[in-house]
Scaffold this motif. Structure first.
Motif, short mmCIF file in Angstrom:
data_model
loop_
_atom_site.label_atom_id
_atom_site.label_comp_id
_atom_site.label_asym_id
_atom_site.label_seq_id
_atom_site.Cartn_x
_atom_site.Cartn_y
_atom_site.Cartn_z
N SER A 175 0.82 -1.40 -0.11
CA SER A 175 -0.07 0.06 -0.11
C SER A 175 0.93 1.32 -0.09
CB SER A 175 -1.19 -0.01 1.28
OG SER A 175 -0.18 -0.02 2.34
N THR A 176 0.41 2.30 -0.32
CA THR A 176 1.12 3.55 -0.45
C THR A 176 0.35 4.86 0.20
OG1 THR A 176 0.10 4.18 -2.59
CG2 THR A 176 1.97 2.88 -2.76
N SER A 177 1.21 5.80 0.48
CA SER A 177 0.63 7.09 1.06
C SER A 177 1.82 8.01 0.63
CB SER A 177 0.29 6.69 2.39
OG SER A 177 1.81 6.75 3.28
N VAL A 178 1.23 9.24 0.89
CA VAL A 178 2.17 10.37 0.49
C VAL A 178 3.16 10.40 1.54
CG1 VAL A 178 2.09 12.99 -0.02
CG2 VAL A 178 0.32 11.55 -0.96
N TYR A 179 4.48 10.68 1.20
CA TYR A 179 5.47 10.93 2.24
C TYR A 179 6.05 12.46 1.80
CZ TYR A 179 10.27 10.87 4.23
OH TYR A 179 11.24 11.02 5.01
N HIS A 180 5.98 13.06 3.11
CA HIS A 180 6.54 14.37 3.06
C HIS A 180 7.99 14.36 3.78
CE1 HIS A 180 2.83 16.19 1.87
NE2 HIS A 180 2.40 15.22 2.74
N LYS A 181 8.93 14.97 3.09
CA LYS A 181 10.45 14.93 3.74
C LYS A 181 10.48 15.70 4.85
CE LYS A 181 12.44 13.22 -0.61
NZ LYS A 181 13.12 13.91 -1.83
N PRO A 182 11.14 15.34 5.76
CA PRO A 182 11.19 16.38 6.97
C PRO A 182 11.74 17.65 6.69
CG PRO A 182 12.05 14.06 7.66
CD PRO A 182 11.74 14.10 6.32
N ALA A 183 12.79 17.64 5.83
CA ALA A 183 13.17 18.95 5.51
C ALA A 183 12.45 20.05 4.67
CB ALA A 183 14.74 18.69 4.89
#
Length: 110
Positions: free
Chosen positions: A89-97
């Motif tokens: 399964s997938t979800s959106v990833y927001h980079k910490p920076a």
């Protein structure tokens, strides 16, 4: 700054390097994908076998050194991929920076 041909040369170099890895993945029906210098692959054998393969692949050329993460859930590009009992399964990833900026609607910027 590299030339506009740099990405093409890098892709040719990586294609030659990854041929054996792709061949091994294809023999077992596993998935292998690469975007520039990020690789994602599935594996259904033991974790020790995977680490041995990746450590071995890291010796195929002196300029390629692999850093890897083995996990049931991990980020790849801007997506988090999660293995839920064999179903990806997938979800959106927001980079910490990453800064939470929004381009104004009237902007001509893509």
């Amino acid at each position: 700054m590299g030339s506009s041909f740099t990405l093409t040369l890098a892709n040719i170099f990586m294609w030659k390097w990854q041929k054996e890895l792709v061949r091994r993945q294809g023999m077992t029906g596993e998935f292998y994908g690469r975007y520039i210098d990020d690789i994602f692959m599935t594996w259904n054998r033991s974790e020790n076998d995977l680490k041995k393969l990746l450590d071995d692949a890291s010796t195929w050329h002196p300029n390629i050194k692999l850093e890897y993460k083995v996990s049931k859930s991990l980020p790849f590009l801007d997506v988090v991929l999660t293995n839920n009992n064999g179903i990806l399964s997938t979800s959106v990833y927001h980079k910490p920076a990453a800064e939470p900026y929004v381009v104004p609607f009237i902007s001509d910027h893509p």
